[in-house]
Design a protein around this motif. Structure first.
Motif: not given
Length: 216
Positions: A57-58, A95-97, A173-177
């Protein structure tokens, strides 16, 4: 909100493609999220060794900011405390959690625990660029352009900030924007008014043809 505020740059990262001001500048279609973000980092030639230790995320937020600020020397125009960041997403730091929870079954990693807060992405962008202005992170089910427009306009119109990086940075995971906007009071050759309509046009621009009619 007044017409004195302008989107002077915008960036979208989605579906293995990086867009700058509506045009695709990089893609890596055959990579998972982690490998894709690394390839973007290498393509942009960013010099930030801490990148390799950051959560995805970062990493994505930092890279989107790098694209956003390319050829936009706001650090030369404003004081450090006049540049702020306002971000939103739907999944917080989940995601990190999840990765920390799974890792804690054996040996808990302090390095990963650091990223179990969504506003850490703001911290990474701020540290990299030496921004010290107002910042905030909000979690919504979906992107709320009206909220972003109102909140950021308040900061600019009341001279709390002179420039603000704002938008959406979400990854699970693989879902990002990632969709980031650089908002300033000044106009530029490519700027458009900071309106809800234009905010939403940028947000949807990766699902449309490059060079969409943002600001039309």
């Amino acid at each position: 909100m007044t017409a004195t505020n302008h989107i002077t740059s915008h960036c979208v990262i989605s579906n293995n493609v990086v867009y700058s001001n509506g045009l695709p500048v990089f893609e890596n279609k055959d990579a998972d999220a982690g490998a894709f973000l690394l390839s973007v980092y290498q393509f942009l030639e960013v010099k930030y060794p801490k990148f390799y230790k950051m959560d995805n995320l970062s990493k994505m937020g930092l890279l989107a900011a790098e694209v956003l600020l390319k050829n936009n020397p706001i650090s030369e125009l404003y004081e450090e405390n006049e540049i702020g960041i306002v971000l939103t997403n739907a999944n917080s730091s989940l995601d990190a959690d999840i990765k920390y929870y799974e890792g804690a079954k054996t040996v808990a990693s302090p390095a990963l625990f650091v990223y179990t807060l969504p506003n850490i992405v703001i911290g990474e962008i701020s540290i990299k660029n030496k921004f010290k202005g107002e910042n905030a992170f909000f979690v919504f089910e979906t992107f709320d352009a009206a909220f972003v427009a109102q909140y950021v306009a308040y900061l600019l119109n009341n001279n709390i900030l002179q420039a603000c990086i704002c938008g959406w940075v979400d990854l699970l995971k693989e879902d990002y924007k990632a969709v980031l906007y650089l908002v300033e009071k000044r106009e530029s050759d490519v700027s458009v008014p900071f309106t809800v309509e234009n905010i939403n046009k940028v947000y949807l621009s990766d699902t449309e043809k490059p060079g969409n009619d943002i600001g039309a």
